[in-house]
Motif scaffolding. Structure first.
Motif, PDB file in Angstrom:
ATOM      1  N   CYS A 192       6.161 -14.232  -1.277  1.00  0.00           N
ATOM      2  CA  CYS A 192       5.472 -12.938  -1.183  1.00  0.00           C
ATOM      3  C   CYS A 192       4.255 -12.897  -2.093  1.00  0.00           C
ATOM      4  O   CYS A 192       3.174 -12.446  -1.693  1.00  0.00           O
ATOM      5  CB  CYS A 192       6.437 -11.804  -1.544  1.00  0.00           C
ATOM      6  N   LEU A 205       2.190  -7.684   5.056  1.00  0.00           N
ATOM      7  CA  LEU A 205       3.261  -8.667   4.994  1.00  0.00           C
ATOM      8  C   LEU A 205       4.521  -8.050   5.580  1.00  0.00           C
ATOM      9  O   LEU A 205       4.905  -6.940   5.208  1.00  0.00           O
ATOM     10  CB  LEU A 205       3.518  -9.100   3.548  1.00  0.00           C
ATOM     11  N   PRO A 230       5.425  -5.045   0.989  1.00  0.00           N
ATOM     12  CA  PRO A 230       5.573  -5.387   2.412  1.00  0.00           C
ATOM     13  C   PRO A 230       5.576  -4.133   3.275  1.00  0.00           C
ATOM     14  O   PRO A 230       6.027  -3.061   2.850  1.00  0.00           O
ATOM     15  CB  PRO A 230       6.939  -6.084   2.464  1.00  0.00           C
TER      16      PRO A 230
END
Length: 410
Positions: A192, A205, A230
């Motif tokens: 990440c 993401l 995300p």
């Protein structure tokens, strides 16, 4: 106009097998000669058994019926055998046959399916793709390599994608939910971090999992990922207890997305009422078909959730996803396999594609595809393995957990 006959194509997917080992495409023909295509995304049993289920559902609930009577045929299949409850296998078979009915109706009226479902809400659909190995990558090492994932991400961003999915937190075991290993948490955080640094604010993401954690395990992992913002935390717990999703959603500051292994509005309604998801991801070849998934999208809209149709199958389901997505005011994203898939696109006559990260609403009648039957027959699947299979061994807490990213072949 009456539904008259069917043919089922069991299509083997060439290596590396993006989209699964095989696809089940149905062709339904009416008594006045109009044919429509649909795709079945159900694989709890082998392909031979699934073909028998498809044929039985058609003969029992649909043959001789007007293709317009989709609601009636759905209720027949849903309630069959005194069940009247979600059934992944039966509803998967029905879903593909139902898609074919819409393809027939669109062709009969010379209009895209979306024109019969409320019309065009979205001219362009924002697409996303998994991160897949590039040609020079070691495919086995790719899934746990931040450096390779970054290379793939930068290529996808250059292609125009503004959302990228990846899922480093294996393994996917048949044992149900487990606690993540510290190795998997660390690897997920490192990937990440590397992706966020590489793409900055150019792409969202999308952190994928496949139901492998207990609620508390999912919370531990999700909270570790929060600094990288995300857009979603996908299917963090198994789909067999819909209320568990709410525990994760309440504890993690990342929107929970789920739905690829669920079917019909009954399951999605329970999920949404419990506050278990901000984003629903029905797979149209399993969720009950186009009309049923339109209802699921409407339920999501009422609960303030968005829809992102799932795709890990073939291009006929992709085409159905696109037709539905054009109509949805609460659309977030549609899934694509790369730029449409090297084997996927030729199978539908290159009628659909991703351009600069978006898919333009098609204008051709029905599903808007030109399915290549000759190509389908040239790639038969004659094996017994399921579309995707899960690992029997438990999570390894001493080191890496191997994961091949859904690749079914090498």
């Amino acid at each position: 106009m009456k539904l008259s006959q069917i043919e089922v194509f069991v299509i083997g997917v060439p290596p590396p097998g993006w989209g699964g080992r095989y696809w089940l495409v149905v062709k339904v023909t009416t008594d006045n000669g109009i044919s429509g295509y649909g795709e079945v995304y159900a694989a709890s049993v082998g392909p031979k058994a699934m073909v028998a289920v498809i044929e039985d559902v058609f003969a029992r609930h649909m043959e001789g019926e007007n293709p317009e009577n989709i609601e009636l045929m759905f209720r027949r299949a849903y309630s069959a055998g005194f069940t009247q409850r979600p059934d992944l296998t039966v509803m998967g078979a029905f879903s593909g046959l139902e898609m074919a009915c819409w393809d027939i109706l669109g062709k009969a009226h010379e209009r895209p399916v979306y024109a019969l479902l409320g019309g065009k809400m979205n001219e362009r659909l924002r697409a996303y793709t998994y991160l897949y190995p590039l040609a020079h990558h070691d495919a086995a090492a790719f899934w746990s390599s931040p450096e390779m994932q970054v290379e793939s991400a930068l290529v996808a961003v250059d292609q125009g994608f503004t959302a990228l999915k990846f899922d480093p937190a294996g393994p996917y075991t048949l044992r149900g939910g487990h606690q993540p290993s510290m190795y998997d948490i660390d690897l997920s955080v490192r990937i990440c971090a590397a992706l966020r640094e590489a793409v900055g604010n150019r792409a969202d993401l999308l952190f994928g999992t496949h139901g492998q954690f207990t609620p508390s395990g999912a919370i531990r992992l999700g909270q570790a990922l929060e600094p990288y913002s995300p857009l979603w935390f996908e299917e963090p717990v198994p789909p067999d207890n819909l209320l568990d999703f709410a525990q994760v959603a309440q504890a993690v500051r990342i929107p929970v997305a789920t739905g690829e292994r669920m079917t019909t509005k009954a399951e999605f309604g329970t999920l949404l009422r419990a506050g278990g998801a901000a984003i629903v991801q029905p797979a149209l070849g399993r969720s009950g078909g186009i009309l049923e998934t339109k209802k699921i999208a409407a339920l999501a809209e009422a609960f303030g959730a968005q829809i992102a149709p799932h795709l890990y199958a073939g291009p006929v389901e992709w085409a159905a996803n696109i037709q539905l997505a054009v109509t949805c005011p609460n659309l977030l994203l549609v899934e694509s396999i790369q730029m449409g898939g090297a084997f996927h696109r030729p199978l539908i006559g290159d009628t659909l594609c991703v351009e600069d990260g978006y898919i333009t609403a098609p204008t051709a009648p029905g599903l808007g595809i030109a399915f290549d039957e000759e190509m389908a027959r040239a790639h038969p699947y004659n094996e017994s393995a399921l579309h995707l299979q899960m690992q029997e061994a438990p999570c390894n807490y001493h080191g890496p957990n191997g994961f091949q990213g859904g690749a079914s072949q090498s």
